[in-house]
Design an enzyme around this catalytic site. Structure first.
Site, PDB file in Angstrom:
ATOM      1  N   HIS A  55       0.867  -1.192   0.000  1.00  0.00           N
ATOM      2  CA  HIS A  55       0.000   0.000   0.000  1.00  0.00           C
ATOM      3  C   HIS A  55       0.895   1.230   0.000  1.00  0.00           C
ATOM      4  O   HIS A  55       1.899   1.267   0.714  1.00  0.00           O
ATOM      5  CB  HIS A  55      -0.895  -0.015   1.254  1.00  0.00           C
ATOM      6  CG  HIS A  55      -2.080   0.899   1.166  1.00  0.00           C
ATOM      7  ND1 HIS A  55      -1.953   2.264   1.195  1.00  0.00           N
ATOM      8  CD2 HIS A  55      -3.404   0.643   1.040  1.00  0.00           C
ATOM      9  CE1 HIS A  55      -3.166   2.815   1.094  1.00  0.00           C
ATOM     10  NE2 HIS A  55      -4.064   1.842   0.988  1.00  0.00           N
ATOM     11  N   ARG A  94      -4.476  -5.925  -6.775  1.00  0.00           N
ATOM     12  CA  ARG A  94      -5.875  -5.844  -6.349  1.00  0.00           C
ATOM     13  C   ARG A  94      -6.409  -4.408  -6.437  1.00  0.00           C
ATOM     14  O   ARG A  94      -5.751  -3.459  -6.018  1.00  0.00           O
ATOM     15  CB  ARG A  94      -6.008  -6.327  -4.904  1.00  0.00           C
ATOM     16  CG  ARG A  94      -7.408  -6.210  -4.350  1.00  0.00           C
ATOM     17  CD  ARG A  94      -7.473  -6.818  -2.983  1.00  0.00           C
ATOM     18  NE  ARG A  94      -6.667  -6.104  -2.037  1.00  0.00           N
ATOM     19  CZ  ARG A  94      -7.117  -5.169  -1.207  1.00  0.00           C
ATOM     20  NH1 ARG A  94      -8.392  -4.840  -1.197  1.00  0.00           N
ATOM     21  NH2 ARG A  94      -6.318  -4.586  -0.350  1.00  0.00           N
TER      22      ARG A  94
HETATM   23  P1  FAD Z   1      -8.502 -12.094   8.147  1.00  0.00           P
HETATM   24  O1  FAD Z   1      -9.458 -11.020   8.375  1.00  0.00           O
HETATM   25  O2  FAD Z   1      -7.074 -11.751   8.167  1.00  0.00           O
HETATM   26  O3  FAD Z   1      -8.773 -13.235   9.226  1.00  0.00           O
HETATM   27  C1  FAD Z   1      -7.901 -14.330   9.352  1.00  0.00           C
HETATM   28  C2  FAD Z   1      -8.303 -15.120  10.580  1.00  0.00           C
HETATM   29  O4  FAD Z   1      -7.611 -16.358  10.598  1.00  0.00           O
HETATM   30  C3  FAD Z   1      -7.977 -14.459  11.898  1.00  0.00           C
HETATM   31  O5  FAD Z   1      -9.056 -14.654  12.772  1.00  0.00           O
HETATM   32  C4  FAD Z   1      -6.754 -15.221  12.398  1.00  0.00           C
HETATM   33  O6  FAD Z   1      -6.629 -15.207  13.794  1.00  0.00           O
HETATM   34  C5  FAD Z   1      -7.089 -16.599  11.896  1.00  0.00           C
HETATM   35  N1  FAD Z   1      -5.939 -17.509  11.714  1.00  0.00           N
HETATM   36  C6  FAD Z   1      -4.835 -17.316  10.959  1.00  0.00           C
HETATM   37  N2  FAD Z   1      -4.033 -18.393  11.036  1.00  0.00           N
HETATM   38  C7  FAD Z   1      -4.641 -19.284  11.850  1.00  0.00           C
HETATM   39  C8  FAD Z   1      -4.307 -20.579  12.338  1.00  0.00           C
HETATM   40  N3  FAD Z   1      -3.161 -21.191  12.002  1.00  0.00           N
HETATM   41  N4  FAD Z   1      -5.164 -21.204  13.165  1.00  0.00           N
HETATM   42  C9  FAD Z   1      -6.321 -20.607  13.558  1.00  0.00           C
HETATM   43  N5  FAD Z   1      -6.684 -19.373  13.131  1.00  0.00           N
HETATM   44  C10 FAD Z   1      -5.866 -18.725  12.292  1.00  0.00           C
HETATM   45  N6  FAD Z   1      -9.862  -4.653   2.003  1.00  0.00           N
HETATM   46  C11 FAD Z   1     -10.942  -4.069   1.456  1.00  0.00           C
HETATM   47  O7  FAD Z   1     -11.630  -4.662   0.625  1.00  0.00           O
HETATM   48  N7  FAD Z   1     -11.292  -2.805   1.848  1.00  0.00           N
HETATM   49  C12 FAD Z   1     -10.582  -2.086   2.752  1.00  0.00           C
HETATM   50  O8  FAD Z   1     -10.943  -0.975   3.082  1.00  0.00           O
HETATM   51  C13 FAD Z   1      -9.442  -2.686   3.316  1.00  0.00           C
HETATM   52  N8  FAD Z   1      -8.685  -2.000   4.212  1.00  0.00           N
HETATM   53  C14 FAD Z   1      -7.664  -2.650   4.835  1.00  0.00           C
HETATM   54  C15 FAD Z   1      -6.954  -1.991   5.837  1.00  0.00           C
HETATM   55  C16 FAD Z   1      -5.965  -2.643   6.539  1.00  0.00           C
HETATM   56  C17 FAD Z   1      -5.215  -1.930   7.619  1.00  0.00           C
HETATM   57  C18 FAD Z   1      -5.654  -3.989   6.222  1.00  0.00           C
HETATM   58  C19 FAD Z   1      -4.597  -4.725   6.974  1.00  0.00           C
HETATM   59  C20 FAD Z   1      -6.332  -4.643   5.206  1.00  0.00           C
HETATM   60  C21 FAD Z   1      -7.333  -3.986   4.505  1.00  0.00           C
HETATM   61  N9  FAD Z   1      -8.044  -4.623   3.490  1.00  0.00           N
HETATM   62  C22 FAD Z   1      -9.123  -4.002   2.925  1.00  0.00           C
HETATM   63  C23 FAD Z   1      -7.813  -6.022   3.185  1.00  0.00           C
HETATM   64  C24 FAD Z   1      -8.861  -6.859   3.911  1.00  0.00           C
HETATM   65  O9  FAD Z   1      -9.100  -6.320   5.177  1.00  0.00           O
HETATM   66  C25 FAD Z   1      -8.433  -8.305   4.072  1.00  0.00           C
HETATM   67  O10 FAD Z   1      -7.974  -8.802   2.845  1.00  0.00           O
HETATM   68  C26 FAD Z   1      -9.595  -9.146   4.529  1.00  0.00           C
HETATM   69  O11 FAD Z   1     -10.172  -8.585   5.668  1.00  0.00           O
HETATM   70  C27 FAD Z   1      -9.146 -10.562   4.804  1.00  0.00           C
HETATM   71  O12 FAD Z   1     -10.175 -11.225   5.462  1.00  0.00           O
HETATM   72  P2  FAD Z   1     -10.039 -12.772   5.802  1.00  0.00           P
HETATM   73  O13 FAD Z   1     -11.284 -13.146   6.524  1.00  0.00           O
HETATM   74  O14 FAD Z   1      -9.653 -13.513   4.592  1.00  0.00           O
HETATM   75  O15 FAD Z   1      -8.784 -12.841   6.770  1.00  0.00           O
HETATM   76  C1  SIN Z   2      -7.614   1.589   2.047  1.00  0.00           C
HETATM   77  O1  SIN Z   2      -8.542   2.009   2.743  1.00  0.00           O
HETATM   78  O2  SIN Z   2      -6.793   2.300   1.453  1.00  0.00           O
HETATM   79  C2  SIN Z   2      -7.466   0.134   1.901  1.00  0.00           C
HETATM   80  C3  SIN Z   2      -8.442  -0.343   0.932  1.00  0.00           C
HETATM   81  C4  SIN Z   2      -8.074  -1.712   0.499  1.00  0.00           C
HETATM   82  O3  SIN Z   2      -7.055  -2.256   0.892  1.00  0.00           O
HETATM   83  O4  SIN Z   2      -8.845  -2.252  -0.300  1.00  0.00           O
END
Ligand code: FAD
Ligand code: SIN
Length: 538
Positions: free
Chosen positions: A238, A381
């Site tokens: 980012h 992305r």
């Molecule tokens: P996560 O939300 O990362 O959840 C993973 C889960 O798996 C967690 O609960 C973790 O504890 C668990 N886990 C991991 N390994 C293990 C294991 N071995 N055993 C048991 N549990 C485990 N995307 C957007 O579309 N819009 C946005 O505005 C945006 N803003 C963002 C801002 C920030 C600061 C960040 C970091 C990311 C952002 N993204 C955004 C990206 C987006 O948030 C993530 O890609 C998305 O939330 C991923 O969701 P997920 O459920 O796949 O994984």
């Molecule tokens: C952001 O708010 O800039 C993050 C958005 C994203 O990761 O999709």
């Protein structure tokens, strides 16, 4: 060792895992029950920190269309996005967002009560829904957590790490071994459907927006289980993380701030994005990241600045309450001061290769959310497409399981029994300073497999990773969650670096200084573990 059985196990409680658990519970026949596992507290995840928003191509947004969203996603994806996947996810966004509203998610609305849409980089129209101003992830995650916690049909294990997927001699996934980080006990869980929703890999890098749990566990688990992996070299950086180090990561200054008009400037306040791309601050993320990085290198500085003073103060407070609060903690008034920002590892486009229903190459193993690689994001992305992908794929995996036979396996074969036995052996562990090892790995990845790559730095990085491996004596069983995480980080770091070496072109977020051109012929990269070695397949 404790043993149990379930009809389905969801690993991970970010938005993908939470929503999948709710939809599966609503629709599937679960004679042996549903288990949700997370290695931290429920809802602690990358999802919680999502700021900018979630793409919603809604029927009521008359300026938008799925054609336009598909076109923007494909353009940002640098030729690697899959048209059918992009189309499916775009066309299903209206449905899943309406479903999220039913689950109690409150997206921001205007005075008339209509949903409001913002603009982010490389989107042609305002189509990004947001909640709580700049707390979209937290608002969605909290609504889903409330539903999951109050659902008596969803059993929850917190502080429990998935450490190995159980694959039988037929190469089917039949369960998972988990480790309770509080009691230090192991449990073998048999299930016909295991869903990885374990998120991303940001913690492999010195500078990242990702919280401490983003250690690539699901990538390592699936790779070790023999799953086909896709595009592992594609890490998204980012462009605008706040250039101050917090404990575990860098705070994100959302792209939506640029969407509202903020400009990138150097220390003298001079705008520079016009030198890099005609779309300036709203060019695709990889371009803005490289521009910032280049300016920092050129001027020998640790950051550039974001000038958001053009945004009225009351709008800043309303749209970006958390960003503004964080800046204030560092003595920065967004309405008057420049914000120091620098690139940071943010998102992983690579992952476990899946179809839209989360099916991997291994029968019984599914992957959804950031751990997966569906072909939506390609080489880069588009902002706010990740949350949408999490939700659409969670919806679809539940839809798929609706008709599946979900009785827990009755017989366990010798291959699995032998694997489980390795966890019952008592070992004499000597203590390891895992924090120091993790920091060393993060430095290596930032310096060698970072924003700009070439053969020399990548090969040096691999050598350093090999040397780092020799300082870590655990090959199987570990003693703590942190050790398991480090083991996974090592595996994934090598996979990313080797994949980056293997792709001899520049495309999207993968930028090779020794191969600056895009090779129009090149396609996805696929990786599997074959006889213990990394194997690249066409
Ligand atoms: P996560 O939300 O990362 O959840 C993973 C889960 O798996 C967690 O609960 C973790 O504890 C668990 N886990 C991991 N390994 C293990 C294991 N071995 N055993 C048991 N549990 C485990 N995307 C957007 O579309 N819009 C946005 O505005 C945006 N803003 C963002 C801002 C920030 C600061 C960040 C970091 C990311 C952002 N993204 C955004 C990206 C987006 O948030 C993530 O890609 C998305 O939330 C991923 O969701 P997920 O459920 O796949 O994984
Ligand atoms: C952001 O708010 O800039 C993050 C958005 C994203 O990761 O999709």
């Amino acid at each position: 060792m404790k043993y149990s059985k379930y009809s389905t196990v969801v690993i991970g409680s970010g938005i993908a895992g939470l929503y999948a658990a709710l939809k599966i519970e609503q629709q599937a026949n679960l004679p042996d029950g549903l288990l949700l596992i997370t290695k931290s507290k429920l809802g602690e995840s990358n999802s919680r920190y999502a700021q900018g928003g979630m793409v919603g191509v809604l029927k009521e947004n008359l300026k938008d269309s799925t054609e336009s969203h598909i076109s923007d996603t494909l353009k940002a994806g640098a030729g690697l996005s899959e048209l059918n996947t992009v189309k499916f996810i775009s066309e299903n966004s209206d449905k899943v967002i309406k479903d999220l509203l039913n689950f109690g998610v409150e997206f921001d609305r205007n005075e008339k009560g209509e949903l409001t849409f913002t603009l982010e980089a490389a989107h042609s129209v305002n189509r990004v829904l947001h909640a709580g101003g700049d707390a979209t992830g937290r608002m969605i995650e909290q609504a889903l957590c409330r539903k999951v916690s109050s659902n008596k049909n969803i059993e929850i294990y917190e502080q429990t790490v998935a450490v190995e997927l159980l694959i039988n001699s037929e190469k089917d996934c039949r369960g998972v071994v988990v480790f309770n980080d509080i009691t230090k006990e192991y449990e073998t869980i048999y299930a016909p459907a295991i869903i990885l929703a374990t998120g991303g890999i940001g913690q492999l890098y010195k500078y990242t927006t990702n919280p401490s749990g983003a250690t690539g566990d699901g990538i390592a688990l699936a790779y070790n289980a023999g799953a086909v992996m896709q595009d592992l070299e594609f890490v998204q950086f980012h462009p605008t993380a706040l250039a101050f180090d917090d404990e575990e990561n860098r705070f994100l200054i959302s792209e939506a701030v640029r969407g509202e008009g903020a400009k990138l400037v150097d220390a003298d306040g001079i705008e520079f994005m016009q030198n890099y791309d005609s779309r300036k601050e709203l060019a695709p993320r990889d371009i803005v990241t490289r521009a910032n990085y280049n300016e920092m290198k050129k001027n020998n500085t640790n950051n550039v600045f974001l000038n958001a003073t053009c945004i009225p103060k009351d709008k800043i407070e309303k749209r970006f309450p958390n960003i503004s609060k964080k800046c204030k903690e560092h003595g920065i008034d967004m309405a008057q001061d420049f914000i120091p920002v620098a690139p940071a590892a943010h998102y992983y486009m690579g992952g476990v290769k899946t179809d839209i229903e989360g099916r991997t190459s291994i029968n019984g193993l599914f992957a959804i959310g950031e751990v997966s690689s569906t072909g939506l994001h390609g080489g880069n992305r588009l902002a706010s497409n990740s949350l949408l992908e999490c939700v659409v794929c969670a919806y679809e995996v539940a839809n798929y399981l609706k008709t599946a036979y979900l009785n827990a396996p009755k017989q366990i074969d010798e291959t699995i029994k032998a694997e489980i036995d390795t966890y019952t052996v008592t070992e004499d562990f000597r203590p390891i300073d895992v924090t120091a090892l993790k920091n060393e790995l993060k430095d290596i990845m930032w310096n060698h497999t970072g924003i700009l790559r070439d053969e020399k730095t990548l090969k040096e990085g691999l050598d350093k990773l090999e040397r780092l491996s020799s300082k870590f004596p655990r090959t199987g069983k570990c003693q703590t969650k942190a050790e398991y995480e480090f083991k996974n980080m090592l595996t994934v770091a090598k996979l990313i670096t080797m994949s980056a070496l293997n792709r001899k072109e520049s495309r999207g977020a993968h930028y090779r200084l020794d191969y600056l051109q895009t090779n129009e012929e090149s396609e996805h990269s696929y990786t599997t573990k074959y006889e213990g070695e990394i194997c690249f397949a066409k």
